[in-house]
Design a protein around this motif. Structure first.
Motif, PDB file in Angstrom:
ATOM      1  N   HIS A  10       0.151   4.044   1.218  1.00 24.42           N
ATOM      2  CA  HIS A  10      -0.071   4.852   2.421  1.00 24.42           C
ATOM      3  C   HIS A  10       0.930   4.473   3.500  1.00 24.42           C
ATOM      4  N   GLU A  11       0.913   3.219   3.887  1.00 26.24           N
ATOM      5  CA  GLU A  11       1.939   2.688   4.762  1.00 26.24           C
ATOM      6  C   GLU A  11       2.320   1.314   4.231  1.00 26.24           C
ATOM      7  N   LEU A  57      -5.919  -1.881   6.272  1.00 24.81           N
ATOM      8  CA  LEU A  57      -5.406  -1.152   7.428  1.00 24.81           C
ATOM      9  C   LEU A  57      -6.155   0.160   7.668  1.00 24.81           C
ATOM     10  N   HIS A  58      -6.268   1.011   6.608  1.00 20.28           N
ATOM     11  CA  HIS A  58      -6.972   2.289   6.785  1.00 20.28           C
ATOM     12  C   HIS A  58      -8.000   2.528   5.683  1.00 20.28           C
ATOM     13  N   SER A  59      -8.303   1.475   4.928  1.00 20.13           N
ATOM     14  CA  SER A  59      -9.419   1.529   3.970  1.00 20.13           C
ATOM     15  C   SER A  59      -9.199   2.383   2.728  1.00 20.13           C
ATOM     16  N   ALA A  60      -7.939   2.670   2.375  1.00 20.95           N
ATOM     17  CA  ALA A  60      -7.723   3.302   1.075  1.00 20.95           C
ATOM     18  C   ALA A  60      -8.189   2.333  -0.014  1.00 20.95           C
ATOM     19  N   CYS A 118      -7.616  -1.474   1.019  1.00 20.96           N
ATOM     20  CA  CYS A 118      -6.598  -1.813   2.011  1.00 20.96           C
ATOM     21  C   CYS A 118      -7.283  -2.089   3.351  1.00 20.96           C
ATOM     22  N   PRO A 172      -6.935   7.138   2.790  1.00 17.49           N
ATOM     23  CA  PRO A 172      -5.875   8.138   2.988  1.00 17.49           C
ATOM     24  C   PRO A 172      -4.677   8.011   2.053  1.00 17.49           C
ATOM     25  N   TRP A 227       1.920  -1.975   3.965  1.00 17.28           N
ATOM     26  CA  TRP A 227       0.899  -2.952   4.326  1.00 17.28           C
ATOM     27  C   TRP A 227       0.514  -3.756   3.095  1.00 17.28           C
ATOM     28  N   CYS A 242       0.853  -1.189   0.000  1.00 20.63           N
ATOM     29  CA  CYS A 242       0.000   0.000   0.000  1.00 20.63           C
ATOM     30  C   CYS A 242       0.888   1.237   0.000  1.00 20.63           C
TER      31      CYS A 242
END
Ligand code: FES
Length: 111
Positions: free
Chosen positions: A45-46, A64-67, A62, A80, A48, A43
């Motif tokens: 974003h980070e 982890l934070h739903s991107a 994703c 994000p 992941w 990902c």
């Protein structure tokens, strides 16, 4: 162009995502109604694995934070994350799913 076999069709069920380790890092291969798409499995974003994500149609979310990303282009559909995922050309030869990891298929911008 240097396609190499990274998976076979029986390894990726309908609407599933397979993580494959390659020399350019992990790649996620997505099965969207029998069409296969290869993207970076990290990902933007980070750090992941996208292969843990939920695939619905062409959209991979994703965990982890739903991107959300479009697996066809790598484009970001929902934050994000702000940078697109790298995509790679895919061809299917018989039962082999071949990916050209040497090529950047798309430098798609943010949707
Ligand atoms: S790591 Fe994927 S959205 Fe945050």
């Amino acid at each position: 162009v240097a396609f190499q076999t990274l998976a076979t069709r029986d390894q990726i069920g309908a609407e599933e995502v397979l993580r494959v380790e390659t020399e350019v890092g992990p790649i996620a291969i997505c099965n969207v109604e029998g069409d296969y798409y290869a993207i970076s499995d990290t990902c933007t974003h980070e750090d992941w694995p996208m292969s843990d994500g939920w695939l619905e149609g062409h959209v991979l979310e994703c965990t982890l934070h739903s991107a959300k990303f479009d697996v066809r282009t790598g484009c970001v559909l929902s934050p994000p994350a702000s940078c697109p995922l790298q995509t790679y050309p895919v061809q299917v030869v018989g039962d082999d799913i071949q990916v050209d990891i040497s090529a950047a298929a798309s430098k798609a911008g943010v949707a």
